[in-house]
Motif scaffolding. Sequence first.
Motif, short mmCIF file in Angstrom:
data_model
loop_
_atom_site.label_atom_id
_atom_site.label_comp_id
_atom_site.label_asym_id
_atom_site.label_seq_id
_atom_site.Cartn_x
_atom_site.Cartn_y
_atom_site.Cartn_z
N CYS A 1 -7.87 7.54 -16.54
CA CYS A 1 -8.13 6.30 -15.54
C CYS A 1 -8.90 5.35 -16.43
CB CYS A 1 -9.18 6.96 -14.48
SG CYS A 1 -8.32 8.20 -13.36
N TRP B 1 1.47 3.03 -9.54
CA TRP B 1 0.38 2.78 -8.65
C TRP B 1 -1.13 2.35 -9.34
CZ3 TRP B 1 1.85 2.69 -3.84
CH2 TRP B 1 3.27 3.33 -3.71
N GLU C 1 -10.79 -2.43 -7.04
CA GLU C 1 -12.04 -1.97 -6.85
C GLU C 1 -13.14 -3.18 -6.74
OE1 GLU C 1 -12.80 1.07 -5.80
OE2 GLU C 1 -11.33 2.42 -6.89
N LYS D 1 -5.07 0.46 -8.29
CA LYS D 1 -6.31 0.11 -7.17
C LYS D 1 -7.03 -1.09 -7.50
CE LYS D 1 -6.79 5.02 -6.35
NZ LYS D 1 -7.65 6.37 -6.49
N PRO E 1 -4.37 6.43 -10.07
CA PRO E 1 -3.62 6.78 -8.84
C PRO E 1 -4.02 8.12 -8.29
CG PRO E 1 -2.24 7.04 -10.95
CD PRO E 1 -3.48 6.25 -11.37
N SER E 2 -3.83 8.32 -6.88
CA SER E 2 -4.23 9.54 -6.31
C SER E 2 -3.08 10.07 -5.65
CB SER E 2 -5.03 9.22 -5.04
OG SER E 2 -6.30 8.50 -5.39
N PRO F 1 0.70 -1.25 -0.08
CA PRO F 1 -0.09 -0.10 0.06
C PRO F 1 0.97 1.37 0.13
CG PRO F 1 -0.05 -1.07 2.31
CD PRO F 1 0.79 -1.90 1.30
N VAL G 1 -9.65 -1.42 -0.99
CA VAL G 1 -10.27 -1.01 -2.02
C VAL G 1 -9.97 0.67 -2.28
CG1 VAL G 1 -11.98 -2.83 -2.05
CG2 VAL G 1 -12.60 -0.65 -1.00
N SER G 2 -9.88 0.99 -3.47
CA SER G 2 -9.79 2.25 -3.76
C SER G 2 -8.57 2.91 -3.15
CB SER G 2 -11.24 3.14 -3.29
OG SER G 2 -12.50 2.56 -3.61
N THR G 3 -7.58 2.12 -2.91
CA THR G 3 -6.35 2.91 -2.39
C THR G 3 -5.11 2.39 -3.17
OG1 THR G 3 -7.23 2.47 -0.08
CG2 THR G 3 -4.96 2.80 -0.05
N ASP G 4 -4.35 3.37 -3.41
CA ASP G 4 -3.01 3.16 -4.10
C ASP G 4 -2.17 1.95 -3.74
OD1 ASP G 4 -3.82 4.98 -6.17
OD2 ASP G 4 -2.98 6.71 -4.88
#
Length: 200
Positions: free
Chosen positions: A169, A142, A146, A144, A159-160, A82, A92-95
């Motif tokens: 994306c 990076w 989902e 994710k 990526p964020s 992570p 989820v939804s995390t790089d």
Amino acid sequence: MKTIILFSLIALIILAANSAPAPVLDAHGKVLRAGVKYRVKPANSDDYNGGLILAHVGNKSCPLAVGQDLGLNKGPWLTFTPVNPKEHVIRVSTDVNIKISGSNSCNESNIWQLKYNEVMKEHIVMVGGVEGNPGPKTLYSWFKLENITYSGYKFVFCPSVCSHCELMCGDLFPFLTDDSNGQPLVLYNATSWHFSVIFY
């Protein structure tokens, strides 16, 4: 007064925990852990075939793409790291960085990265990425995970780690080619189809 402060701190901790994204679960309902080895298979498969492999694209032996196997291969192990090195749960939804275990014939890192491929004229997942150091210079390393409502998870590139960077994306989807020994994962922005996977 100390009691009020203590209860306030506990409430903040609980609130922060509740606001964290949901953990990714494996096929047995257990939480995915950072650094632990997992294999991937299509969620709709009754067996363990169709894992992810390192694939050649076109007539070039290097660089290597990440693709879905067309045969009976379970594929190598994957590990997830992570963006927050202190986090031990994959959410989820995390790089995350995604790494294929072992070495490869091109002497590159086995970290996934999204890269434009001239042969396929597509943005595809290849190895040679950078682990850690989140920011503009590592943007394309990076990914994710989902949740898909009906089953499993999907790989996503969005990526964020860089709030001001412009990027495309989309979901990652196996792309069948005549020149590859697998189906390379390509960036795919349609919403009606998903490459749904589970981890075991």
